[in-house]
Structures are given as structure tokens and as C-alpha cells.
Design an enzyme around this catalytic site. Structure first.
Site, mmCIF file in Angstrom:
data_model
loop_
_atom_site.group_PDB
_atom_site.id
_atom_site.type_symbol
_atom_site.label_atom_id
_atom_site.label_comp_id
_atom_site.label_asym_id
_atom_site.label_seq_id
_atom_site.Cartn_x
_atom_site.Cartn_y
_atom_site.Cartn_z
ATOM 1 N N ASN A 48 0.839 -1.192 0.000
ATOM 2 C CA ASN A 48 0.000 0.000 0.000
ATOM 3 C C ASN A 48 0.881 1.252 0.000
ATOM 4 O OD1 ASN A 48 0.657 -0.814 2.701
ATOM 5 N ND2 ASN A 48 -0.954 0.491 3.541
ATOM 6 N N GLU A 102 0.370 5.281 0.665
ATOM 7 C CA GLU A 102 -0.537 6.340 1.104
ATOM 8 C C GLU A 102 -0.075 7.695 0.567
ATOM 9 O OE1 GLU A 102 -2.171 4.230 5.185
ATOM 10 O OE2 GLU A 102 -0.795 5.931 5.376
ATOM 11 N N GLU A 156 -3.138 -4.541 -3.023
ATOM 12 C CA GLU A 156 -3.689 -5.428 -4.052
ATOM 13 C C GLU A 156 -3.703 -4.733 -5.407
ATOM 14 O OE1 GLU A 156 -4.874 -4.605 -1.079
ATOM 15 O OE2 GLU A 156 -6.408 -6.018 -0.412
ATOM 16 N N CYS A 209 -10.278 -4.813 0.660
ATOM 17 C CA CYS A 209 -11.404 -3.874 0.756
ATOM 18 C C CYS A 209 -12.364 -4.110 -0.411
ATOM 19 C CB CYS A 209 -10.899 -2.435 0.778
ATOM 20 S SG CYS A 209 -10.366 -1.799 -0.835
HETATM 21 ZN ZN LIG Z 1 -8.197 -2.245 -1.241
#
Ligand SMILES: [Zn+2]
Length: 126
Positions: free
Chosen positions: A47, A49, A60, A87
Site C-alpha cells: 500500500n 498512502e 492489491e 477492501c
Molecule cells: Zn483495497
């Protein structure tokens, strides 16, 4: 080709290892992910940010985007392993790319494997 494909446990261990490279200074929630291509390639994502929060990207989607950049298309990816539950938006991506198997640690910390349809029933298709 006789080389063995990695197991779920090996893929999840690889996802755990790449999580250390996440850029998550705001949430401190490092997520790692690997996708296994049918040709045996293992493509990593973390990830990333951003100070403008909605611009961040999940591990992902980072991994799938990288796979696409390396020439993969829907149907070319066999499995995705993630250090956290995907998510809703990532579930749609996983479905779009026809990834057969989704392995992750659920909220209870258990390792589970699901199909995209189990994670996102009655999916939107265009
Ligand atoms: Zn996600």
C-alpha cells in the site's frame, strides 16, 4: 516446465515480507500482497498512502497494476495473497482480473482462501 508453484503459505509469507516496504506514514497499517501469475511469476505490491488520503492505493491494486505493466491480463493471474482482508474496491479488481483464489488473514488472524465470487457476490460487470 516442472517447477512447482508456491503454496498458499509460501505466497502469504512473501506478502508478509514485502509489507515492510509499504509506504503508510498516516495509518501505520502496512499491507503486503503478491499475485501469482499462471507462468509462475510472483509480482509484489504494497500500500502507498498520500497526504491527500483518497489518492492512496491498496497493496492489491498496486500488485495488479504492476502485473498489468508486466503484460498480464485478466485470466493470467492465478492467486493473490494479502496480509489483510481486501477492501470492497480491491474485491472488484480481483473479480475483474479473474484471479481464481484469494488468500488472506481475516479479522480473526486466520488464514483463509476464498473465490472472488464468495468475496463479492452478484458483482458489477460492464
Ligand atoms: Zn483495497
Amino acid at each position: 516446465m516442472t517447477e512447482q508453484m508456491p503454496t498458499d503459505a509460501e505466497l502469504l509469507a512473501a506478502a508478509d515480507a514485502v509489507a515492510a516496504r509499504a509506504y503508510a506514514p498516516y495509518s501505520n497499517f502496512d499491507v503486503g500482497c503478491v499475485v501469482l501469475a499462471r507462468d509462475g511469476r510472483v509480482i509484489e505490491g504494497v500500500n502507498v498512502e498520500n497526504a491527500s488520503y483518497p489518492l492512496g492505493i491498496c497493496a492489491e491494486r498496486a500488485a495488479v497494476a504492476r502485473a498489468v505493466g508486466e503484460g498480464c491480463r485478466p485470466g493470467d493471474l492465478e492467486e493473490i495473497a494479502i496480509t489483510a482482508s481486501p477492501c470492497g474496491g480491491c474485491r472488484q479488481w480481483i473479480y475483474e482480473f479473474q484471479i481464481e483464489r484469494v488468500t488472506f488473514k481475516n479479522a480473526e488472524g486466520e488464514v483463509v482462501s476464498r473465490t472472488p465470487a464468495e468475496l463479492l457476490p452478484e458483482t458489477f460487470e460492464l
